[in-house]
Scaffold this motif. Structure first.
Motif: not given
Length: 72
Positions: A8-18, A27-35
């Motif tokens: 349930g990770v959104t594009e906005t969340q990915v951009r925020q982690h970036a 690194q995105i995966a470490s931050a929110c499990k996406a991928g």
């Protein structure tokens, strides 16, 4: 819009982690499990990161290029 439906990770969340410094899919995966589950979102994450979602990437690359230009 959802990037990762498994977690349930959104594009906005990915951009925020970036913006917070996660500049690779790993690194995105470490931050929110996406991928990290089915992996179908990894290309979408790469596309988001490749469109300037990571401001620190430019900050890291530019000084190196300017140093190389000065040495030449």
């Amino acid at each position: 819009m959802y990037v990762c439906s498994c977690f349930g990770v959104t594009e906005t969340q990915v951009r925020q982690h970036a913006e917070n410094g996660a500049c690779t899919p790993r690194q995105i995966a470490s931050a929110c499990k996406a991928g990290t589950d089915c992996g179908s979102c990894v290309r979408r994450i790469q596309a988001i990161l490749g469109r300037g979602a990571c401001p620190t990437r430019a900050a890291v690359v530019d000084p190196v290029l300017s140093d190389l230009e000065e040495a030449a």
